[in-house]
Design a protein around this motif. Sequence first.
Motif, short mmCIF file in Angstrom:
data_model
loop_
_atom_site.label_atom_id
_atom_site.label_comp_id
_atom_site.label_asym_id
_atom_site.label_seq_id
_atom_site.Cartn_x
_atom_site.Cartn_y
_atom_site.Cartn_z
N CYS A 106 4.15 -2.18 4.35
CA CYS A 106 3.53 -1.89 5.65
C CYS A 106 2.03 -2.10 5.67
O CYS A 106 1.44 -2.36 6.72
CB CYS A 106 3.84 -0.45 6.07
N MET A 107 1.40 -1.98 4.52
CA MET A 107 -0.06 -2.09 4.48
C MET A 107 -0.52 -3.42 3.90
O MET A 107 -1.53 -3.50 3.23
CB MET A 107 -0.64 -0.91 3.72
N ALA A 109 -1.87 -7.38 4.39
CA ALA A 109 -2.88 -7.97 5.27
C ALA A 109 -2.26 -8.36 6.60
O ALA A 109 -1.19 -8.94 6.64
CB ALA A 109 -3.48 -9.20 4.58
N GLY A 110 -2.93 -8.00 7.66
CA GLY A 110 -2.45 -8.33 8.99
C GLY A 110 -1.55 -7.27 9.61
O GLY A 110 -1.16 -7.40 10.76
N CYS A 111 -1.23 -6.26 8.85
CA CYS A 111 -0.38 -5.18 9.40
C CYS A 111 -1.20 -3.90 9.52
O CYS A 111 -2.16 -3.87 10.26
CB CYS A 111 0.87 -4.99 8.55
N HIS A 112 -0.86 -2.87 8.77
CA HIS A 112 -1.52 -1.57 8.91
C HIS A 112 -2.58 -1.36 7.84
O HIS A 112 -2.44 -1.82 6.72
CB HIS A 112 -0.47 -0.46 8.85
N VAL A 113 -3.63 -0.61 8.20
CA VAL A 113 -4.72 -0.28 7.28
C VAL A 113 -4.75 1.24 7.15
O VAL A 113 -4.92 1.96 8.14
CB VAL A 113 -6.08 -0.80 7.80
N GLU A 114 -4.59 1.74 5.93
CA GLU A 114 -4.45 3.17 5.69
C GLU A 114 -5.61 3.98 6.27
O GLU A 114 -5.39 5.00 6.92
CB GLU A 114 -4.30 3.46 4.21
N GLU A 115 -6.84 3.56 6.06
CA GLU A 115 -8.00 4.30 6.54
C GLU A 115 -7.97 4.43 8.07
O GLU A 115 -8.29 5.48 8.62
CB GLU A 115 -9.30 3.65 6.09
N GLU A 116 -7.59 3.37 8.74
CA GLU A 116 -7.50 3.40 10.21
C GLU A 116 -6.39 4.34 10.68
O GLU A 116 -6.54 5.03 11.67
CB GLU A 116 -7.28 2.00 10.76
N PRO A 136 -3.31 11.74 2.07
CA PRO A 136 -2.47 11.83 0.87
C PRO A 136 -2.66 13.12 0.06
O PRO A 136 -2.54 13.10 -1.16
CB PRO A 136 -2.89 10.59 0.07
N ARG A 137 -2.92 14.24 0.72
CA ARG A 137 -3.13 15.50 -0.01
C ARG A 137 -1.90 15.93 -0.81
O ARG A 137 -2.01 16.65 -1.78
CB ARG A 137 -3.57 16.61 0.92
N HIS A 138 -0.70 15.50 -0.39
CA HIS A 138 0.53 15.82 -1.13
C HIS A 138 1.04 14.59 -1.88
O HIS A 138 2.23 14.48 -2.16
CB HIS A 138 1.61 16.33 -0.18
N GLY A 139 0.15 13.67 -2.15
CA GLY A 139 0.55 12.43 -2.80
C GLY A 139 0.83 11.37 -1.74
O GLY A 139 1.12 11.69 -0.60
N LYS A 140 0.70 10.15 -2.13
CA LYS A 140 0.93 9.06 -1.18
C LYS A 140 2.43 8.85 -1.04
O LYS A 140 3.11 8.53 -2.01
CB LYS A 140 0.23 7.79 -1.65
N GLN A 141 2.92 9.07 0.17
CA GLN A 141 4.34 8.94 0.47
C GLN A 141 4.66 7.53 0.95
O GLN A 141 3.81 6.85 1.51
CB GLN A 141 4.73 9.94 1.57
N GLU A 142 5.88 7.11 0.74
CA GLU A 142 6.32 5.84 1.31
C GLU A 142 6.44 6.02 2.83
O GLU A 142 6.80 7.10 3.30
CB GLU A 142 7.66 5.40 0.72
#
Length: 182
Positions: A106-107, A109-116, A136-142
């Motif tokens: 999902c993240m 190039a051209g799709c989603h940007v985590e910071e945004e 991601p306070r509980h870990g980075k989830q899929e």
Amino acid sequence: MPRILILTTVIVVVLSGLVTGGVYWHEQPGFCTNCHTPMHEYVENYYSGDTTIMITRHAMADTVSLRCLDCHSQKLNEQLTEGAHWLAGNYTFPLKKRELGTRSFCMTAGCHVEEEIIKATTSNHNMSFAFSQHDPRHGKQECYTCHSMHGQSVYSCNQCHHFDLPEGWIAPQPNGVIASIN
């Protein structure tokens, strides 16, 4: 000789038109429903206009409208294998949920940007602190942990917390089991 040239030209033009039309038709969301009856609901959701369903939001995207094959790109041998399973009746319905929505998928190039995403989903939720369900306070989830492309998405945070559900979302059961999402 001119007749053969004309006939050859007509055949080439007709064949190239059929190939071009076939390639275009193959890329349309409704193509798979010609044979795969389990796909009807997914295609209906694609065109439904219900923006609480992720596939509809992707279909109606402001920048580029995505089609099924933009994410479900398969090799010819995979398509032939699935076609053979369908012909033999060797498949389950509803179809097994694919775990396609990984972070790396999902993240790209051209799709989603985590910071945004974190910035866009941060709010106070009537609390004294800012919170984003994507933090991601509980870990980075899929992504597929919560987001269902073809059905209702599950607000997994509510397994422990009690946040207001976004429109169209469901909460997990207290035991963490998520009942029938597609």
